[in-house]
Write a protein that holds these residues in place. Structure first.
Motif, PDB file in Angstrom:
ATOM      1  N   TYR A 204       0.866  -1.184   0.000  1.00 32.96           N
ATOM      2  CA  TYR A 204       0.000   0.000   0.000  1.00 32.96           C
ATOM      3  C   TYR A 204       0.900   1.231   0.000  1.00 32.96           C
ATOM      4  CZ  TYR A 204      -2.931  -3.695   1.952  1.00 32.96           C
ATOM      5  OH  TYR A 204      -3.558  -4.884   2.168  1.00 32.96           O
TER       6      TYR A 204
ATOM      7  N   LYS B 254       9.651   4.734   4.291  1.00 30.05           N
ATOM      8  CA  LYS B 254       9.605   5.816   3.321  1.00 30.05           C
ATOM      9  C   LYS B 254      10.467   5.473   2.109  1.00 30.05           C
ATOM     10  CE  LYS B 254       8.887   9.644   6.592  1.00 30.05           C
ATOM     11  NZ  LYS B 254       9.426  10.949   7.074  1.00 30.05           N
TER      12      LYS B 254
ATOM     13  N   GLU C 243       0.954   5.656   0.024  1.00 30.60           N
ATOM     14  CA  GLU C 243       0.349   6.981   0.108  1.00 30.60           C
ATOM     15  C   GLU C 243       1.472   8.002   0.076  1.00 30.60           C
ATOM     16  OE1 GLU C 243      -2.208   7.479   3.404  1.00 30.60           O
ATOM     17  OE2 GLU C 243      -3.498   5.764   2.925  1.00 30.60           O
TER      18      GLU C 243
ATOM     19  N   GLU D 243       4.377  -9.734   9.075  1.00 32.34           N
ATOM     20  CA  GLU D 243       4.679  -8.455   9.723  1.00 32.34           C
ATOM     21  C   GLU D 243       4.084  -7.330   8.898  1.00 32.34           C
ATOM     22  OE1 GLU D 243       9.053  -8.987  11.834  1.00 32.34           O
ATOM     23  OE2 GLU D 243       8.967  -8.463   9.713  1.00 32.34           O
ATOM     24  N   LEU D 244       3.575  -6.300   9.559  1.00 28.56           N
ATOM     25  CA  LEU D 244       3.163  -5.070   8.898  1.00 28.56           C
ATOM     26  C   LEU D 244       4.236  -4.029   9.163  1.00 28.56           C
ATOM     27  CD1 LEU D 244      -0.683  -4.613   9.504  1.00 28.56           C
ATOM     28  CD2 LEU D 244       0.505  -4.790   7.314  1.00 28.56           C
ATOM     29  N   LEU D 245       4.812  -3.491   8.115  1.00 32.51           N
ATOM     30  CA  LEU D 245       5.921  -2.549   8.241  1.00 32.51           C
ATOM     31  C   LEU D 245       5.636  -1.284   7.456  1.00 32.51           C
ATOM     32  CD1 LEU D 245       8.803  -5.138   7.680  1.00 32.51           C
ATOM     33  CD2 LEU D 245       8.094  -4.183   9.865  1.00 32.51           C
ATOM     34  N   LYS D 246       6.077  -0.164   7.981  1.00 34.58           N
ATOM     35  CA  LYS D 246       5.950   1.114   7.301  1.00 34.58           C
ATOM     36  C   LYS D 246       7.341   1.673   7.031  1.00 34.58           C
ATOM     37  CE  LYS D 246       1.429   2.472   9.155  1.00 34.58           C
ATOM     38  NZ  LYS D 246       0.674   3.535   9.873  1.00 34.58           N
TER      39      LYS D 246
ATOM     40  N   HIS E 169       5.044   7.438   1.627  1.00 34.95           N
ATOM     41  CA  HIS E 169       4.954   6.460   2.707  1.00 34.95           C
ATOM     42  C   HIS E 169       4.399   5.133   2.174  1.00 34.95           C
ATOM     43  CE1 HIS E 169       5.295  10.197   4.975  1.00 34.95           C
ATOM     44  NE2 HIS E 169       5.685   9.466   6.013  1.00 34.95           N
ATOM     45  N   ILE E 170       5.045   4.053   2.546  1.00 35.29           N
ATOM     46  CA  ILE E 170       4.674   2.725   2.073  1.00 35.29           C
ATOM     47  C   ILE E 170       4.361   1.825   3.270  1.00 35.29           C
ATOM     48  CG2 ILE E 170       5.507   0.654   0.886  1.00 35.29           C
ATOM     49  CD1 ILE E 170       7.269   2.474  -0.795  1.00 35.29           C
ATOM     50  N   THR E 171       3.299   1.050   3.163  1.00 32.92           N
ATOM     51  CA  THR E 171       2.987   0.020   4.143  1.00 32.92           C
ATOM     52  C   THR E 171       3.000  -1.319   3.430  1.00 32.92           C
ATOM     53  OG1 THR E 171       1.574   1.527   5.419  1.00 32.92           O
ATOM     54  CG2 THR E 171       1.319  -0.834   5.828  1.00 32.92           C
ATOM     55  N   VAL E 172       3.729  -2.282   3.957  1.00 34.97           N
ATOM     56  CA  VAL E 172       3.807  -3.601   3.332  1.00 34.97           C
ATOM     57  C   VAL E 172       3.540  -4.682   4.360  1.00 34.97           C
ATOM     58  CG1 VAL E 172       5.445  -2.853   1.563  1.00 34.97           C
ATOM     59  CG2 VAL E 172       6.304  -3.783   3.709  1.00 34.97           C
ATOM     60  N   LYS E 173       3.019  -5.799   3.882  1.00 35.42           N
ATOM     61  CA  LYS E 173       2.864  -6.982   4.711  1.00 35.42           C
ATOM     62  C   LYS E 173       3.932  -7.970   4.265  1.00 35.42           C
ATOM     63  CE  LYS E 173      -1.172  -8.570   5.966  1.00 35.42           C
ATOM     64  NZ  LYS E 173      -2.514  -9.246   5.966  1.00 35.42           N
TER      65      LYS E 173
END
Length: 262
Positions: A149, A171, A151, A166-169, A154-158
């Motif tokens: 994902y 840049k 925005e 893991e859910l990680l955020k 900023h990136i969010t990945v599983k």
């Protein structure tokens, strides 16, 4: 936004055989394909481009001249530019030497926001090149990405793990390695195929990317394959017969006692 996707042309492992005398892969007559996980990496870059038309997708590979055919497929799928690193000085590189060459090429490309690679190549299964590229470029990385994902910057990945995720955020810029669960790669389009026949393909040598020749190629590769072999086929299994569950269980126990298993 500029996205760099690192891909590899690999032999189709469904067709490959091993020479029983030399223990080496028999590549003659074996078709080459775009590495499976790399196709997922490219697809994710193209999905970002679908949502953000100003995105430029650059595909980079290292290999022999025939890798141009694979790069044409990447153009036909939707990539904007392709670069082939092809030089005898790069031949025989292991993962460490390969990542040195790819990192040097990415530095030459410059101004990138995101780097995608596949998790691993089906002909090596090391899963090392992507993380090594990140280390050599000094970038944050997430491997085994199964969901993505974004925005802005900023990136969010599983990230898939053996026992969960893991859910990680993070840049941009960063390096992400894709697995097959991330998406389903698209087919080449007719328009893309026509575009690929006219597209200019850049071919860079070791000199073009300014890589240290002492860090690429066979002599610079610390990895040595001791032996490759085809596992011996297993013998036929034991078939237990009987008309009832009780009879089947009794016959199984009798066979196991006969073989001194119990």
């Amino acid at each position: 936004m500029k996205i760099v996707v690192c891909v590899k042309q690999v032999p189709d492992t469904n067709e490959i055989k091993i020479n029983p005398e030399t223990g080496t892969l028999m590549r003659d007559g074996v078709p080459s394909i775009l590495n499976h996980d790399d196709a997922n990496a490219l697809e994710q870059a193209l999905r970002i481009k679908d949502s953000n038309p100003d995105t430029e997708v650059v595909v980079v590979t290292m290999g022999p001249p025939q890798a141009k055919e694979m790069l044409q497929e990447c153009i036909a799928m939707g990539a904007d530019e392709t670069i082939l690193l092809s030089d005898r000085a790069l031949g025989g590189s292991d993962t460490w030497a390969t990542s040195n060459a790819l990192a040097a090429a990415i530095k030459k490309i410059g101004s990138y926001d995101l780097i995608f690679t596949g998790r691993q190549a089906i002909d090596g299964d090391t899963a090392q090149v992507g993380p090594q590229i990140a280390e050599k470029l000094g970038l944050p990385q997430v491997t085994y990405v199964k969901e993505f994902y974004m925005e802005g910057t900023h990136i969010t990945v599983k990230r898939a793990l053996e026992d969960g995720y893991e859910l990680l955020k993070l840049k941009t810029p960063c390096v992400l390695t894709a697995i097959k669960e991330l998406n389903t790669p698209r087919y080449m389009s007719i328009k893309g195929i026509l575009k690929s026949t006219k597209a200019e393909m850049k071919v860079w040598s070791a000199e073009d990317i300014g890589v240290d020749l002492n860090k690429v190629g066979l002599k610079a590769s610390p990895t040595n394959v001791f032996k490759s072999f085809t596992p011996k086929p297993k013998g036929e299994g034991l078939k237990v017969e009987g008309d009832t569950a009780k009879e089947l269980a009794g016959n199984l126990l009798a066979s196991m006692r006969e073989k001194h298993i119990i």
